[in-house]
Design a protein around this motif. Structure first.
Motif, PDB file in Angstrom:
ATOM      1  N   LEU A   1       0.825  -1.212   0.000  1.00 23.80           N
ATOM      2  CA  LEU A   1       0.000   0.000   0.000  1.00 23.80           C
ATOM      3  C   LEU A   1       0.858   1.261   0.000  1.00 23.80           C
ATOM      4  CD1 LEU A   1      -2.929  -0.933   2.417  1.00 23.80           C
ATOM      5  CD2 LEU A   1      -2.793  -1.121  -0.085  1.00 23.80           C
ATOM      6  N   ASP A   2       1.961   1.249   0.731  1.00 22.83           N
ATOM      7  CA  ASP A   2       2.853   2.420   0.762  1.00 22.83           C
ATOM      8  C   ASP A   2       3.822   2.428  -0.409  1.00 22.83           C
ATOM      9  OD1 ASP A   2       1.772   3.541   2.988  1.00 22.83           O
ATOM     10  OD2 ASP A   2       3.141   2.540   4.380  1.00 22.83           O
TER      11      ASP A   2
ATOM     12  N   TYR B   1       2.754   1.589  -3.741  1.00 22.35           N
ATOM     13  CA  TYR B   1       1.855   1.215  -4.829  1.00 22.35           C
ATOM     14  C   TYR B   1       2.375   1.649  -6.199  1.00 22.35           C
ATOM     15  CZ  TYR B   1      -2.498  -0.859  -6.240  1.00 22.35           C
ATOM     16  OH  TYR B   1      -3.421  -1.715  -6.792  1.00 22.35           O
TER      17      TYR B   1
ATOM     18  N   SER C   1     -10.341   0.791   8.618  1.00 23.08           N
ATOM     19  CA  SER C   1     -10.080   0.372   7.236  1.00 23.08           C
ATOM     20  C   SER C   1      -8.907  -0.599   7.177  1.00 23.08           C
ATOM     21  CB  SER C   1      -9.761   1.595   6.377  1.00 23.08           C
ATOM     22  OG  SER C   1      -8.505   2.127   6.755  1.00 23.08           O
TER      23      SER C   1
ATOM     24  N   ARG D   1      -6.494  -0.260   5.225  1.00 27.35           N
ATOM     25  CA  ARG D   1      -5.278   0.558   5.109  1.00 27.35           C
ATOM     26  C   ARG D   1      -4.730   0.899   6.498  1.00 27.35           C
ATOM     27  NH1 ARG D   1      -3.335   3.484   0.985  1.00 27.35           N
ATOM     28  NH2 ARG D   1      -5.300   3.600  -0.149  1.00 27.35           N
ATOM     29  N   ASP D   2      -5.598   1.351   7.397  1.00 28.13           N
ATOM     30  CA  ASP D   2      -5.127   1.713   8.740  1.00 28.13           C
ATOM     31  C   ASP D   2      -4.706   0.466   9.526  1.00 28.13           C
ATOM     32  OD1 ASP D   2      -5.475   4.362   8.232  1.00 28.13           O
ATOM     33  OD2 ASP D   2      -7.460   4.492   9.164  1.00 28.13           O
TER      34      ASP D   2
ATOM     35  N   LYS E   1      -1.176  -0.502   8.807  1.00 31.49           N
ATOM     36  CA  LYS E   1      -0.165   0.335   9.488  1.00 31.49           C
ATOM     37  C   LYS E   1       0.027  -0.139  10.928  1.00 31.49           C
ATOM     38  CE  LYS E   1      -0.531   4.697   6.986  1.00 31.49           C
ATOM     39  NZ  LYS E   1      -1.815   4.823   6.273  1.00 31.49           N
TER      40      LYS E   1
ATOM     41  N   VAL F   1      -5.451  -6.775   3.467  1.00 33.03           N
ATOM     42  CA  VAL F   1      -5.013  -5.950   2.326  1.00 33.03           C
ATOM     43  C   VAL F   1      -5.208  -6.720   1.023  1.00 33.03           C
ATOM     44  CG1 VAL F   1      -3.079  -4.721   1.293  1.00 33.03           C
ATOM     45  CG2 VAL F   1      -3.431  -4.631   3.765  1.00 33.03           C
TER      46      VAL F   1
ATOM     47  N   SER G   1      -8.735  -6.549   0.203  1.00 29.14           N
ATOM     48  CA  SER G   1      -9.132  -5.218  -0.269  1.00 29.14           C
ATOM     49  C   SER G   1      -8.702  -4.994  -1.718  1.00 29.14           C
ATOM     50  CB  SER G   1      -8.548  -4.134   0.647  1.00 29.14           C
ATOM     51  OG  SER G   1      -7.171  -3.911   0.374  1.00 29.14           O
TER      52      SER G   1
ATOM     53  N   PRO H   1      -8.449  -0.615  -0.119  1.00 26.43           N
ATOM     54  CA  PRO H   1      -8.071  -0.606   1.306  1.00 26.43           C
ATOM     55  C   PRO H   1      -8.815   0.416   2.152  1.00 26.43           C
ATOM     56  CG  PRO H   1      -6.349   0.375  -0.050  1.00 26.43           C
ATOM     57  CD  PRO H   1      -7.354  -0.200  -0.996  1.00 26.43           C
ATOM     58  N   ASP H   2      -9.453   1.400   1.534  1.00 27.15           N
ATOM     59  CA  ASP H   2     -10.157   2.395   2.351  1.00 27.15           C
ATOM     60  C   ASP H   2     -11.597   1.989   2.648  1.00 27.15           C
ATOM     61  OD1 ASP H   2      -7.945   4.212   2.523  1.00 27.15           O
ATOM     62  OD2 ASP H   2      -8.267   4.565   0.383  1.00 27.15           O
TER      63      ASP H   2
END
Ligand SMILES: NC(=O)C1=CN([C@@H]2O[C@H](COP(=O)(O)OP(=O)(O)OC[C@H]3O[C@@H](n4cnc5c(N)ncnc54)[C@H](O)[C@@H]3O)[C@@H](O)[C@H]2O)C=CC1
Ligand SMILES: O=C([O-])CC(=O)C(=O)O
Length: 274
Positions: free
Chosen positions: A106-107, A109, A183, A185-186, A189, A199, A202, A208-209
């Motif tokens: 995700l970070d 992408y 989410s 995404r969170d 993390k 993930v 998603s 992911p959101d």
């Protein structure tokens, strides 16, 4: 008719020889149709002497950024912090990369664009999850919601950044505690080594959101339990899986098997499932 298997073997390299990497390397060494283990990247070769010595066809040992020189497919089996260093050089060379540390994608992408620009591919294995074929199919239509609940034994969650940063004591729990809701995404993390599955789910579905997840620390379970509800215009479905932890308590045993199944499909004559 062309026989796909008549072409030369695909060379596979693996980065990381932990719980997942060793099983994938062993499977390749024992033989997967049309594939050969060509290279490995390990952080500490001395630690893996016995394993490496036991391989029937010892591969080259290379640094992570050189794996794409020696392989058509690079399989990332390392902590997510290493993902970019493994995947970027491979897809820049137009190679395929299998990702297990999906949360780390995700970070990073932009790697998908880099792969596209260079003719490379990024393959996310189903990993410790289930049913991504159905989610992929439903996403061709409209998915209204995807909700997931993850329960893990205490040992499978220890050290997660969310727990450390919020000073949550999970060692003395007597009943399940909901640690997180939000989410995918969170969640990635806060729990980078625990919710790769959310993930992957998603990315197969609504992103992911919009994918919602709860993470529970549960002293009453011995397996990593994931339950998923999908509501779509084509179908409503529920899925659940109870993963037996591997020698790494955070990682379910089925994860390595999923990677092996994905690799088998690269050259198999009969492929089942989307
Ligand atoms: N997609 C999914 O469903 C799942 C994904 N995972 C993820 O898969 C990844 C691997 O998991 P495990 O095999 O259980 O972890 P592990 O901790 O057992 O193994 C990771 C290995 O990578 C090695 N490593 C670290 N830095 C390296 C470097 N620079 N070069 C070469 N090797 C290096 C470590 O020494 C270790 O042997 C983790 O990120 C984990 O969160 C885990 C379970 C499910
Ligand atoms: O093995 C599992 O059950 C899932 C897991 O650790 C992850 O998604 O990272």
């Amino acid at each position: 008719m062309t026989d796909q298997n008549a072409s030369s073997e695909l060379r596979v390299a693996i980065a990381g020889l932990g719980s997942i990497g060793t099983k994938v390397a062993s499977a390749l060494d024992q033989g997967i149709e049309g594939l050969a283990l060509s290279a490995l990247a390990v952080r500490d070769p001395a630690k893996h002497q016995a394993f490496l010595g036991g391989l029937r066809h010892p591969p080259q040992i290379l640094p992570i950024d050189r794996l794409g020189d020696a392989a058509d497919i690079v399989v990332e089996c390392a902590p997510s912090s290493q993902l970019r260093g493994i995947i970027e050089p491979a897809v820049r060379r137009g190679k395929s990369a299998v990702v297990v540390s999906v949360g780390g994608l995700l970070d990073n992408y932009d790697l998908v664009d880099l792969a596209r620009a260079n003719g490379g591919r990024i393959l996310v294995s189903t990993g410790a999850l289930i049913g991504l074929d159905a989610v992929n199919a439903a996403a061709i239509g409209t998915i209204h919601s995807v909700k997931m609940v993850t329960r893990k034994p205490i040992d499978g969650l220890k050290g997660a950044p969310f727990i450390v940063q919020n000073n949550i004591d999970i060692d003395n729990l007597r009943e399940p505690l909901k640690l997180f809701e939000g989410s995918a995404r969170d969640a990635a993390k806060g729990f980078p080594a625990n919710v790769n599955v959310a993930v992957a789910l998603s990315l197969a579905g609504i992103g992911p959101d919009r994918t919602q997840i709860q993470v529970w620390a549960d002293p009453t379970v011995t397996r990593n339990v994931h339950r998923i509800e999908v509501e779509a215009d084509s179908a409503r479905f529920s899925m659940s899986i109870e993963n037996i932890p591997s020698e790494n308590p955070k990682t379910g045993l089925i994860t390595a098997l999923s990677v092996i199944a994905l690799l088998r499909k690269q050259r198999a004559t009969l492929c089942v499932g989307t």
